[in-house]
Design a protein around this motif. Structure first.
Motif, mmCIF file in Angstrom:
data_model
loop_
_atom_site.group_PDB
_atom_site.id
_atom_site.type_symbol
_atom_site.label_atom_id
_atom_site.label_comp_id
_atom_site.label_asym_id
_atom_site.label_seq_id
_atom_site.Cartn_x
_atom_site.Cartn_y
_atom_site.Cartn_z
ATOM 1 N N ASP A 248 0.842 -1.193 0.000
ATOM 2 C CA ASP A 248 0.000 0.000 0.000
ATOM 3 C C ASP A 248 0.888 1.259 0.000
ATOM 4 O OD1 ASP A 248 -2.142 1.656 0.114
ATOM 5 O OD2 ASP A 248 -2.906 0.946 2.049
ATOM 6 N N ALA A 276 -8.509 -0.845 0.629
ATOM 7 C CA ALA A 276 -7.891 -1.352 1.853
ATOM 8 C C ALA A 276 -7.700 -2.854 1.753
ATOM 9 C CB ALA A 276 -8.755 -1.022 3.073
ATOM 10 N N ASN A 458 -4.903 1.161 13.590
ATOM 11 C CA ASN A 458 -6.263 0.865 13.160
ATOM 12 C C ASN A 458 -6.974 0.126 14.283
ATOM 13 O OD1 ASN A 458 -6.479 -2.075 12.779
ATOM 14 N ND2 ASN A 458 -4.958 -1.788 11.169
ATOM 15 N N ARG A 544 -9.901 1.710 9.301
ATOM 16 C CA ARG A 544 -9.393 0.651 8.451
ATOM 17 C C ARG A 544 -7.878 0.558 8.499
ATOM 18 N NH1 ARG A 544 -11.880 -0.157 2.683
ATOM 19 N NH2 ARG A 544 -12.529 1.997 2.424
ATOM 20 N N GLY A 546 -4.462 0.982 7.237
ATOM 21 C CA GLY A 546 -4.027 1.950 6.243
ATOM 22 C C GLY A 546 -2.658 2.482 6.592
#
Lengths: 552, 444
Positions: A248, A276, A458, A544, A546
Motif C-alpha cells: 500500500d 484497503a 487501526n 481501516r 491503512g
C-alpha cells in the motif's frame, strides 16, 4: 507527517529496516536474522541511524517473529486456564493443555447469568496453579463479551498471586468461545517474553538516543505503542502484515489488487479491495491455534525463491521445504532463485546454479535454460493456483441478508503487485500464470519494513446495546454500561464513534485524519410474547488498516 | 483443541435479517438472531468437517416445477422465498454431489404449509422449500430418486402432504401435535395418500404435552421400521422446532436433548428448518443440538438453561396412546396394498373434494381433484380450484414417471378444457419439465 519514521521487520532469514521522512526513503538496511532478535534489530537500527539525528525520529515500529515463533515452536510460558461455559459443546474439548479446568458458571446469548460462577472450584484450581509455580493465567467465559462479570470475578480470585491474568473479553471481543480460549491462552503464554523484549528494545533505543516511542506492528497491519499493548499475541503474524502495508505504502494499489510477497520458502497472498487490505473474517490461525486475533487476510503457499526444486513423475515440483540457500549463493539444492540466475535475471554464481539445475534438466530432457524456465513456470503456476483458491474462498464468505446476497460484491483483481527479494526477476512468470499485469514497485525488496514504518493505528470495535436488558457492551474498550429504554440507534452510533477514537488514541494514534467507518449496523425488536419489549442494536465500526503516507 | 466432525456436514445458514411477515409476527427478522449468536459463540463453523455454503437464489422454474400460482406464480414470489428455497436446494445438491454426507438448511421463511396450488400466504408459508428442493434434485440428479420426508414440525405438514399426495416415490411422514388442538387442523391417521400412493403418506398426531420419550418412541417404533422397508435414497427432515416446551404457539414438551437424539436416530441426509418461534429460549439450543448431532458430535451438554432431566412427564394413558398409535400405523402401512384394493376397488377414477383456508390471505379455496387409478405410475391428475366460482382454474398433471395411458388421459383433458369453463388451464408435463397455460381474458 514530520520527522523520521523507522520501520524494522525481523523476518525468518533477513531483518529489513527503513528510515522514512516526508515520503522519501532515507536509509535501507538488510542484515541476517540471528537467534537473538534484539541483536539483529540493533544491527539494523545502527545502519538506519548512520548519519541521521536520532532526536528527529518520531516513532520506531517493530515487526518481529518473536511471538509467532514462541507459539509455533511451543515455547510459551506455562499458563493456567479457567473456563466457564454452560449449554453447548463440552467445554473440556477446548482445554489448551492439562493446566486447564472448567468450573461451574454460565451466561446466555443475551448476557444473562444462568449459573453463578463456582468460586470454590475456581479458588481450588488457582491455589494449585500457584502452588505449581504457574505465574500467568487465562480466564475465559462463554458469552463473556455480552457480560464479563464471571471473568472479572475469576481475575479477582486470582488476585496478585499471578503476574498476568488474561481475561477473555479483553483480548477477544467477538463471539467465538473456542477462539477466545485460544487467544487468551496465547496472550498469557506470550506475555512475559514480549514484555522482556519490549523492555530490552526500549532500553536499546535510549542508548541510541532515540527518545521516540516504540511501536509494534499487529497482525491486522495496525501499529500500537508497545507499552499500551494489552495482548502481546496480537503481534503474531505481523510479518505478512508488514508486507501488505508496504505494498500500500509503495503506491502500487489500484482498485481490486492482488498482493504477492515472494519470500524464501513461501509466497504470501493478500487482496486489496475498495482501497484497503481485507481482514480475516474470524481471526488469525497461528500454528495450530485458531484465534480471534484481528489479522489481515493472507494465505501462504509453500513456494518461494529458495524452495527446493524436485522432479515428480517427470514434472517440476517446488517445496514445501527449504534445503539451505540457493546453490548460486552457496547452497547445494536447485531453487527458483538458481533458475533466475541461470537465465541472467539476477546476479549470482551462474555456474553453481546451472550445475544444481542440471539433474532436473536431464530428468526433463531439456537444456538447462529451458529447465530453468520450467521451474519458474511452476513457481507461477503454484502461486496462481493458490491465488485463485483464495479468491474463491473470499467470494464465498457468507452474508445474512437478502440485500447483501443479491447485491453481493465479488472481488476480481485486475492487477497484481509483487514484492520481496525475487519479485522483479520473477514477475514475467507470475504475469503469465495469473493472466494479470504484475507491477513491481520501487523498493520492493524492503516493502515489509516500509509497511512497518508507515502503518497507521487501526481499530475495530463492536457494540451491542440491548435496551430490553438495559445494557450496553463494547468489549474492545472494556465498556459495560447501563442504558435506558430510550437508547436509540443514533445514540449507539455516537457511542461507538467515541469508542473507536478512544481506542485509537490509547493505541497511540498520530493521525488526525483517522476516519471512523461504521461497517455493520443491525437493529432488531426484542419481542416478548407478542409485544415489543425493547430493541437490540449491534454495530461494528473501525478505522481501516491503512498507511500514514505513500512513498513518493 | 480443534474439533473434527465424524460426519462431514454442510450448513446453509441464511437468517434473512431483513425480512419479516410483519414487525411482531413470529416469522420476523430476528428469528434466527440468537441462533446465530449461539452458533458463532460455540465456534460451530470452525469445526473441521462442518462446511458452510451460501444459499443460491432458486429459479422461478424450480418453483414452477412444484407450484401452480394463481392468478400467476410471480404474484406470490419474493426474493426471500427464492433464497430460502435456494438454500434448501444448495443443501441437497451438496449431499448428492458427495461433498458432504449431510446438510442442514438453516433458512427462513419456512414452507411446509405451501400446497401444490398457491393462492396466497398460509401458515407463514408461500412456497414449499422441501418440495422445490426435491424436484430440483430429481431434475438434475435423476428422476428415479426415492425420497422420504419426515416432518417433525409441531404443525401438520399439510402442504408437503398435498404436493406428494399422489406420488408413489415420495414417502411423507408427519409427526405433529394433534390437529384437533392446533393449526392447520389436519394430519389424522386416515390421511393415507392418494389412490396410487396409498400408504406413502403417514400421519402421527401426538397428544399435547408429549415429551422426548414419546417422540423418540415414534421414531424407533414407526419411522425407522417404515424407512427400513421403504429404502429411500434420500431422507429429508422438515426440522420444525416448535415442539419445544417454550414455544409460544404450541403445547408440546420436547427439549434440545430430544431434538438432538431425534436427529441422531433419524440420520437425515438433509434437514430443513421449518417452524419454531421460541427464538431466545429454544432455537439457539435446538439448532446447536441438531447440527452437532448431524455431524456426529457429542450433544450431552446442549441443554436449555432451565432443563432438568425428568422435568416433563406424561400420564400412563398418554404413553399407551402413543404406543398404540404407532402399532396401528405400522400395521396399516404394512397392509397398505390390501387396504388400497378395498378402498378404491376397480374404479377408473377417484374424485376428492376439499377446502383450503389461507390464514395469511383470509381466503378459502375449493378444490375438486380427479385421479386416474393406475398400477404403473402416479396417475394423471385433474385438479379444479377456485376461490370465486366464476374464476375457476384447472390444473392437469402428467406425473413424473407417467405411463402412456395416463399421459393420453391427461392430454385429452388438457385439449378438452375450454376457456368457456375455466379462466386458467394449466398443463404440468413433469417428464418434459414443462408448464403450459391457457388463460381467458387479458389479465393473467
Amino acid at each position: 507527517m514530520n520527522g523520521i519514521y523507522l520501520g524494522i521487520d525481523v523476518g525468518g532469514t533477513h531483518t529489513d529496516g527503513v528510515a522514512v521522512e516526508n515520503g522519501r526513503i532515507l536509509r535501507k538496511a538488510k542484515v541476517p536474522t540471528q537467534d537473538d532478535l534484539v541483536e539483529c534489530t540493533l544491527d539494523a537500527l545502527e545502519t538506519l541511524l548512520d548519519g541521521l539525528n536520532p532526536r528527529s525520529v518520531r516513532r520506531v515500529v517493530l515487526s518481529t517473529t518473536l511471538v509467532t515463533n514462541a507459539i509455533v515452536q511451543g515455547r510459551l510460558e506455562p499458563t493456567g486456564t479457567l473456563l466457564t461455559a454452560g449449554p453447548g459443546i463440552d467445554p473440556a474439548v477446548f482445554a489448551p493443555d492439562d493446566r486447564c479446568r472448567v468450573v461451574g458458571g454460565a451466561v446466555d446469548h443475551r448476557g444473562r447469568e444462568i449459573v453463578p460462577v463456582d468460586e470454590g472450584a475456581a479458588t481450588e484450581h488457582l491455589d494449585r496453579l500457584a502452588g505449581d509455580g504457574v505465574r500467568t493465567v487465562a480466564v475465559v467465559g462463554k458469552f463473556s463479551t455480552r457480560n464479563p462479570t464471571h471473568e472479572l470475578r475469576l481475575a479477582e480470585l486470582a488476585g496478585d498471586r499471578f503476574d498476568y491474568v488474561a481475561q477473555g473479553h479483553r483480548v477477544a471481543g467477538t463471539l467465538n468461545f473456542p477462539r477466545r480460549v485460544a487467544t487468551a491462552y496465547l496472550a498469557a503464554g506470550a506475555w512475559r517474553s514480549h514484555r522482556e523484549f519490549v523492555a530490552a528494545m526500549t532500553a536499546a533505543l535510549r542508548r541510541f538516543s532515540v527518545l521516540a516511542p516504540l511501536y509494534v506492528l499487529r497482525a491486522d497491519g495496525g501499529t500500537q505503542m508497545a507499552a499500551a499493548l494489552a495482548n502481546p499475541a496480537e503481534t503474531a503474524l505481523s510479518g505478512p502484515a508488514a508486507s501488505v502495508m508496504g505494498v500500500d505504502a509503495l503506491g502500487a494499489v489500484d482498485g481490486d489488487t492482488l498482493s504477492l510477497d515472494i519470500g524464501g520458502t513461501t509466497t504470501d497472498i493478500s487482496v486489496f479491495t475498495g482501497g484497503a487490505a481485507l481482514l480475516e473474517p474470524r481471526g488469525a490461525t497461528v500454528g495450530s491455534y485458531r484465534t480471534q486475533l484481528r489479522a489481515l487476510y493472507t494465505r501462504s503457499t509453500g513456494a518461494g525463491g529458495d524452495s527446493c526444486v524436485r522432479l515428480e513423475d517427470g514434472r517440476v515440483r517446488l517445496g514445501p521445504d527449504r534445503c539451505g540457500p540457493p546453490a548460486a549463493f552457496g547452497g547445494t539444492h536447485p531453487t527458483p532463485t538458481d533458475a533466475l540466475v541461470v537465465l541472467g535475471r539476477i546476479l549470482g554464481d551462474r555456474h553453481r546454479a546451472a550445475d544444481a539445475l542440471r539433474p532436473v534438466a536431464r530428468g526433463l530432457d531439456l537444456p538447462v535454460e529451458a529447465a530453468a524456465r520450467a521451474v519458474l513456470r511452476e513457481l507461477g503456476r503454484t502461486v496462481a493456483e493458490a491465488a485463485r483458491k483464495f479468491l474463491d474462498e473470499i467470494n464465498a464468505q457468507p452474508v445474512y441478508t437478502i440485500h447483501e446476497l443479491l447485491q453481493g460484491h465479488r472481488v476480481r483483481p485486475l492487477r497484481a503487485v509483487a514484492v520481496g527479494g525475487p519479485a522483479r526477476a520473477a514477475a514475467p512468470y507470475l504475469e503469465d500464470a495469473l493472466d494479470l499485469p504484475v507491477r513491481v514497485p520501487e523498493h520492493f525488496d524492503v516493502a515489509n519494513a516500509v509497511g512497518a514504518a508507515l502503518a497507521r493505528v487501526n481499530v475495530e470495535v463492536h457494540l451491542v446495546a440491548d435496551t430490553a436488558r438495559g445494557y450496553l457492551s463494547i468489549p474492545q474498550v472494556d465498556a459495560y454500561e447501563r442504558i435506558d429504554r430510550r437508547f436509540s440507534l443514533e445514540d449507539a452510533r455516537q457511542r461507538i464513534d467515541r469508542a473507536v477514537l478512544d481506542l485509537a488514541r490509547a493505541r497511540g494514534a498520530l493521525d488526525p485524519d483517522d476516519r471512523v467507518e461504521r461497517v455493520d449496523e443491525e437493529s432488531f425488536n426484542v419481542i416478548q410474547g407478542f409485544s415489543t419489549a425493547g430493541a437490540i442494536h449491534r454495530l461494528r465500526a473501525q478505522i481501516r488498516p491503512g498507511i500514514l503516507a505513500r512513498i513518493a | 483443541m480443534n474439533l473434527r466432525a465424524p460426519q462431514r456436514t454442510g450448513i446453509v445458514f441464511f437468517p434473512a435479517f431483513d425480512w419479516a411477515i410483519d414487525p411482531t409476527h413470529p416469522e420476523r427478522e430476528e428469528r434466527l438472531l440468537y441462533t446465530r449468536d449461539q452458533i458463532f459463540e460455540e465456534g460451530l463453523l470452525d469445526i473441521d468437517g462442518i462446511v458452510q455454503f451460501p444459499p443460491r437464489v432458486a429459479a422461478e422454474a424450480d418453483v414452477a416445477r412444484v407450484h401452480t400460482g394463481l392468478p400467476a406464480l410471480a404474484d406470490h414470489l419474493s426474493d426471500s422465498h427464492l433464497i430460502s428455497a435456494g438454500g434448501a436446494i444448495e443443501a441437497g445438491r451438496r449431499v448428492l454431489d458427495g461433498e458432504v454426507e449431510r446438510a442442514f438448511a438453516l433458512v427462513r421463511p419456512p414452507g411446509h404449509h405451501a400446497r401444490r396450488v398457491v393462492w396466497g400466504l398460509r401458515g407463514f408459508c408461500v412456497i414449499n422449500i422441501e418440495a422445490v428442493m426435491i424436484e430440483h434434485l430429481r431434475r438434475h440428479h435423476g428422476p428415479d430418486l426415492r425420497v422420504a420426508v419426515v416432518d417433525t414440525d409441531c404443525h401438520h405438514g399439510d402442504g408437503t402432504q398435498d404436493v406428494y399426495w399422489n406420488d408413489p416415490d415420495t414417502l411423507f411422514i408427519s409427526i405433529h401435535q394433534d390437529g384437533r388442538t392446533l393449526y392447520p387442523g389436519s394430519g389424522f391417521p386416515d390421511e393415507f395418500g392418494g389412490p396410487n400412493a396409498y400408504g406413502a403418506t403417514l400421519n402421527v398426531p401426538l397428544p399435547p404435552g408429549t415429551t422426548d420419550e414419546g417422540l423418540l418412541h415414534v421414531i424407533d417404533h414407526l419411522v425407522l421400521p417404515v424407512l427400513e422397508d421403504w429404502k429411500p435414497d434420500l431422507v429429508i427432515n422438515s426440522a420444525g422446532q416448535d415442539n419445544h416446551f417454550t414455544d409460544p404457539i404450541t403445547d408440546m414438551a420436547i427439549t434440545a436433548q430430544g431434538y438432538a437424539e431425534l436427529t441422531r436416530r433419524l440420520r437425515p441426509h438433509v434437514a430443513v428448518l421449518e417452524g419454531g418461534y421460541s427464538v431466545q429460549d429454544a432455537l439457539p439450543y435446538v439448532n446447536t443440538g441438531i447440527l452437532l448431532a448431524m455431524a456426529g458430535l457429542d450433544t450431552r451438554h446442549v441443554v436449555e438453561p432451565d432443563y432438568r432431566p425428568g422435568r416433563f412427564t406424561v400420564s400412563e394413558d398418554a404413553r399407551r396412546y402413543v404406543e398404540r398409535l404407532c402399532e396401528i400405523l405400522l400395521e396399516k402401512y404394512r397392509d397398505r396394498d390390501g387396504l388400497r384394493r378395498s378402498a378404491f376397488g376397480d374404479r377408473a377414477h377417484h374424485r376428492e373434494e376439499r377446502q383450503v383456508f389461507y390464514d395469511g390471505a383470509g381466503i378459502t379455496e375449493h378444490q375438486a381433484e380427479t385421479v386416474r387409478l393406475c398400477d404403473a405410475c402416479g396417475g394423471s391428475v385433474q385438479l379444479e380450484t377456485w376461490v370465486q366460482p366464476s374464476r375457476k382454474a384447472l390444473v392437469v398433471e402428467i406425473p413424473r414417471r407417467c405411463c402412456p395411458a395416463c399421459r393420453s388421459d391427461a392430454e385429452a383433458a388438457w385439449e378438452r378444457a375450454g376457456l368457456d369453463r375455466y379462466r386458467w388451464v394449466e398443463l404440468r408435463d413433469r417428464p418434459a419439465d414443462r408448464v403450459e397455460r391457457k388463460t381467458a381474458g387479458r389479465s393473467g
